[in-house]
Design an enzyme around this catalytic site. Structure first.
Site, PDB file in Angstrom:
ATOM      1  N   GLN A 116     142.151 -26.730  39.509  1.00 52.10           N
ATOM      2  CA  GLN A 116     142.882 -25.853  40.463  1.00 52.10           C
ATOM      3  C   GLN A 116     143.490 -26.766  41.456  1.00 52.10           C
ATOM      4  O   GLN A 116     144.241 -26.524  42.612  1.00 52.10           O
ATOM      5  CB  GLN A 116     141.525 -25.234  41.748  1.00 52.10           C
ATOM      6  CG  GLN A 116     140.945 -24.508  40.735  1.00 52.10           C
ATOM      7  CD  GLN A 116     142.291 -23.191  40.982  1.00 52.10           C
ATOM      8  OE1 GLN A 116     142.779 -23.161  41.777  1.00 52.10           O
ATOM      9  NE2 GLN A 116     142.588 -22.352  40.424  1.00 52.10           N
ATOM     10  N   ASN A 168     138.223 -23.031  42.785  1.00 43.87           N
ATOM     11  CA  ASN A 168     139.129 -22.224  42.988  1.00 43.87           C
ATOM     12  C   ASN A 168     138.684 -20.525  43.897  1.00 43.87           C
ATOM     13  O   ASN A 168     139.961 -19.559  44.148  1.00 43.87           O
ATOM     14  CB  ASN A 168     138.586 -21.723  41.397  1.00 43.87           C
ATOM     15  CG  ASN A 168     136.937 -21.572  40.421  1.00 43.87           C
ATOM     16  OD1 ASN A 168     136.425 -21.941  41.140  1.00 43.87           O
ATOM     17  ND2 ASN A 168     137.491 -20.234  40.722  1.00 43.87           N
ATOM     18  N   THR A 170     147.521 -27.318  14.931  1.00 43.37           N
ATOM     19  CA  THR A 170     149.093 -27.628  15.169  1.00 43.37           C
ATOM     20  C   THR A 170     149.603 -27.605  16.389  1.00 43.37           C
ATOM     21  O   THR A 170     148.846 -26.163  16.829  1.00 43.37           O
ATOM     22  CB  THR A 170     149.795 -26.695  13.540  1.00 43.37           C
ATOM     23  OG1 THR A 170     149.677 -26.450  12.457  1.00 43.37           O
ATOM     24  CG2 THR A 170     151.523 -26.786  14.377  1.00 43.37           C
ATOM     25  N   CYS A 194     133.757 -10.774  40.268  1.00 39.08           N
ATOM     26  CA  CYS A 194     133.117  -9.179  39.950  1.00 39.08           C
ATOM     27  C   CYS A 194     133.749  -7.799  41.368  1.00 39.08           C
ATOM     28  O   CYS A 194     133.928  -8.348  41.779  1.00 39.08           O
ATOM     29  CB  CYS A 194     131.786  -9.113  40.448  1.00 39.08           C
ATOM     30  SG  CYS A 194     131.334  -7.329  40.621  1.00 39.08           S
ATOM     31  N   SER A 204     145.174 -27.656  33.353  1.00 35.36           N
ATOM     32  CA  SER A 204     145.299 -26.142  32.802  1.00 35.36           C
ATOM     33  C   SER A 204     146.824 -25.724  33.348  1.00 35.36           C
ATOM     34  O   SER A 204     146.828 -25.633  33.892  1.00 35.36           O
ATOM     35  CB  SER A 204     144.665 -25.048  32.289  1.00 35.36           C
ATOM     36  OG  SER A 204     144.525 -23.719  32.177  1.00 35.36           O
ATOM     37  N   GLY A 205     147.934 -25.210  32.174  1.00 36.04           N
ATOM     38  CA  GLY A 205     149.097 -25.204  32.363  1.00 36.04           C
ATOM     39  C   GLY A 205     149.180 -24.116  33.238  1.00 36.04           C
ATOM     40  O   GLY A 205     150.033 -23.719  33.856  1.00 36.04           O
ATOM     41  N   HIS A 206     148.378 -22.846  33.084  1.00 38.08           N
ATOM     42  CA  HIS A 206     148.722 -21.286  33.650  1.00 38.08           C
ATOM     43  C   HIS A 206     148.867 -21.390  35.169  1.00 38.08           C
ATOM     44  O   HIS A 206     149.148 -20.487  36.229  1.00 38.08           O
ATOM     45  CB  HIS A 206     148.119 -20.330  33.127  1.00 38.08           C
ATOM     46  CG  HIS A 206     146.694 -20.652  33.384  1.00 38.08           C
ATOM     47  ND1 HIS A 206     146.151 -19.373  33.874  1.00 38.08           N
ATOM     48  CD2 HIS A 206     145.810 -20.837  32.390  1.00 38.08           C
ATOM     49  CE1 HIS A 206     144.841 -19.223  33.785  1.00 38.08           C
ATOM     50  NE2 HIS A 206     144.825 -19.625  33.253  1.00 38.08           N
ATOM     51  N   GLY A 234     142.360 -24.532  30.607  1.00 40.77           N
ATOM     52  CA  GLY A 234     141.047 -25.621  30.538  1.00 40.77           C
ATOM     53  C   GLY A 234     140.074 -25.379  30.556  1.00 40.77           C
ATOM     54  O   GLY A 234     139.244 -26.444  30.375  1.00 40.77           O
ATOM     55  N   THR A 235     139.813 -24.154  29.732  1.00 39.98           N
ATOM     56  CA  THR A 235     137.881 -24.704  29.341  1.00 39.98           C
ATOM     57  C   THR A 235     138.181 -25.112  28.181  1.00 39.98           C
ATOM     58  O   THR A 235     136.919 -25.653  28.157  1.00 39.98           O
ATOM     59  CB  THR A 235     137.908 -22.509  29.394  1.00 39.98           C
ATOM     60  OG1 THR A 235     138.557 -22.414  29.933  1.00 39.98           O
ATOM     61  CG2 THR A 235     136.525 -22.219  28.969  1.00 39.98           C
TER      62      THR A 235
HETATM   63  C1  LIG Z   1     141.254 -21.166  35.648  1.00 41.18           C
HETATM   64  C2  LIG Z   1     139.868 -22.482  35.738  1.00 41.18           C
HETATM   65  C3  LIG Z   1     139.807 -22.673  34.316  1.00 41.18           C
HETATM   66  C4  LIG Z   1     139.774 -22.194  33.503  1.00 41.18           C
HETATM   67  O1  LIG Z   1     140.904 -22.718  32.663  1.00 41.18           O
HETATM   68  P1  LIG Z   1     141.899 -21.765  31.528  1.00 41.18           P
HETATM   69  O2  LIG Z   1     142.884 -22.719  30.715  1.00 41.18           O
HETATM   70  O3  LIG Z   1     141.870 -20.441  32.330  1.00 41.18           O
HETATM   71  O4  LIG Z   1     140.678 -21.467  30.361  1.00 41.18           O
HETATM   72  C5  LIG Z   1     138.428 -23.144  34.914  1.00 41.18           C
HETATM   73  N1  LIG Z   1     138.417 -24.135  36.174  1.00 41.18           N
HETATM   74  C6  LIG Z   1     138.938 -24.045  37.473  1.00 41.18           C
HETATM   75  C7  LIG Z   1     138.531 -24.420  38.746  1.00 41.18           C
HETATM   76  C8  LIG Z   1     139.855 -23.036  37.082  1.00 41.18           C
HETATM   77  O5  LIG Z   1     140.566 -22.844  38.201  1.00 41.18           O
END
Ligand SMILES: *Cc1c(COP(=O)(O)O)cnc(C)c1O
Length: 391
Positions: free
Chosen positions: A176, A148, A234, A322, A196-198, A69-70
């Site tokens: 999110q 988030n 790839t 934190c 972002s997949g995770h 996602g970053t």
């Molecule tokens: C988790 C998150 C990201 C970052 O995604 P990654 O796949 O971990 O790099 C960016 N924005 C939000 C709002 C997120 O919750």
């Protein structure tokens, strides 16, 4: 351990893992290879692209797979910054963005970043947003779909429409929002959208960027020209296929499962509210994602709570990432006007479809126990280092 931190990451669902396995084993071919066996891999990638596109009501050609996602946020923002005319040097965003948006904007030399504030419920101030996007020299705007930390869903369609009213291109970090609210790229009319997949039960290290058909895009990674030249390297085949499957599951599960998650969150929250005095629920009640509970506790520091909860087998987060004893309010809490003291007493608890009712109840009971214990220690003059509470 009871895992109540799904806004940080989620577990890969069994069906997702099953879909991925062949592509880590006998179907390990490079999708760009010429032999017949590799064609199957290429087709599986196309299917995943269709699944991810369908999830956000986009066309498959509008989807570029990325490394996370970053990366999606970085690629969209850097491309926007490079493709606008040089007299436009203002970026409009919100004060509650993820660091994967804020740091990129700050990093852009010669650009000024205009942070639009939120109300005490953590929702964008639309009037201030309109003033910002209508001012001179705005290059582009970027706004997260759901936050988030608090789970608060932003007035995305309205903010996008206002940006477009003044011809300002619009990107959204929808990372999110997936699986928590309807994310429709076409209806919302956004220009660029990151996922972002995770965060929705696919593996870590895979994401996607939606680029509306016909809009400019300057790739972040150059090389072999994969992804139609928009993202070389790839493809992370197995993870992309996992993300496709996860996207399909989100669509299948959306209505009913969303309600289930929300009922777990509500059960958890009501149990805590009934069991304790001095608990505050944060975030606009009308616009909270159904999976997130952001709570503050009078006379109780989150840092100490996290240590105790860890000991009791419950994983969640402070309002900010934190976790040290000198926890400072996050930029999100500051934007919502939290005092330092209030922010230091805040926890984020976030659920997923893999949580159970027992976990929600047990999690709440452990939290009640932890707060009571901590208040007793603090009340008896034991305030000091959080380490006091670990024994
Ligand atoms: C988790 C998150 C990201 C970052 O995604 P990654 O796949 O971990 O790099 C960016 N924005 C939000 C709002 C997120 O919750």
């Amino acid at each position: 351990m009871i895992y109540l931190d799904s806004n940080a990451t989620t577990q890969v669902q069994p069906a997702v893992l099953e879909a991925m396995l062949p592509y880590l084993q006998d179907q390990c071919y490079n999708p760009s290879s010429g032999y017949r066996a590799a064609k199957g891999v290429k087709e599986a990638l196309s299917q995943a692209r269709e699944q991810v596109a369908a999830l956000i009501s986009a066309q498959p050609e509008e989807i570029v797979f990325t490394g996370c996602g970053t990366e999606s946020n970085n690629a969209a923002i850097l491309s926007l910054a490079h493709s606008v005319s040089p007299e436009k040097r203002v970026i409009v965003t919100s004060a509650i963005e993820h660091s994967a948006v804020l740091r990129v904007c700050e990093h852009l030399e010669g650009f000024q970043v205009h942070l639009v504030g939120v109300d005490e419920g953590g929702r964008l101030d639309l009037e201030a947003w309109e003033r910002a996007v209508s001012s001179e020299g705005v290059a582009f705007a970027t706004l997260m779909w759901a936050n988030n930390e608090t789970g608060v869903i932003q007035p995305l369609k309205e903010a996008c429409a206002l940006a477009h009213k003044y011809n300002v291109p619009f990107h959204t970090d929808a990372i999110q929002a997936i699986g928590k609210t309807v994310v429709d790229a076409r209806e919302s009319d956004v220009d660029y959208l990151s996922i972002s997949g995770h965060k929705f039960h696919a593996p870590k290290g895979v994401g996607a960027l939606y680029i509306k058909k016909g809009l400019p895009f300057e790739p972040l990674l150059l090389g072999g020209g994969q992804e139609g030249g928009r993202r070389s390297g790839t493809e992370n085949v197995a993870s992309i296929i996992g993300m496709g499957k996860a996207a399909e599951l989100v669509m299948e599960q959306c209505g009913e499962k969303l309600k289930n998650i929300q009922s777990l969150r509500d059960l958890f929250e009501n149990t805590v509210l009934n069991g304790l005095e001095g608990v505050h629920v944060n975030g606009d009640p009308e616009h909270r994602a159904g999976n997130t509970s952001h709570l503050s506790f009078d006379d109780c520091e989150a840092a100490g709570l996290l240590v105790l909860l860890d000991e009791y087998g419950v994983a969640c987060s402070a309002g900010s990432a934190c976790m040290t004893g000198k926890q400072r309010p996050s930029h999100v809490q500051k934007a919502m006007g939290f005092s330092d003291r209030y922010a230091r007493s805040s926890l984020r608890i976030s659920f997923s479809i893999l949580n159970t009712k027992q976990e929600a109840l047990k999690g709440a009971q452990q939290l009640i126990k932890a707060v009571k214990k901590l208040r007793k220690v603090q009340g008896s003059g034991g305030v000091g280092s959080v380490m006091v509470y670990t024994s």
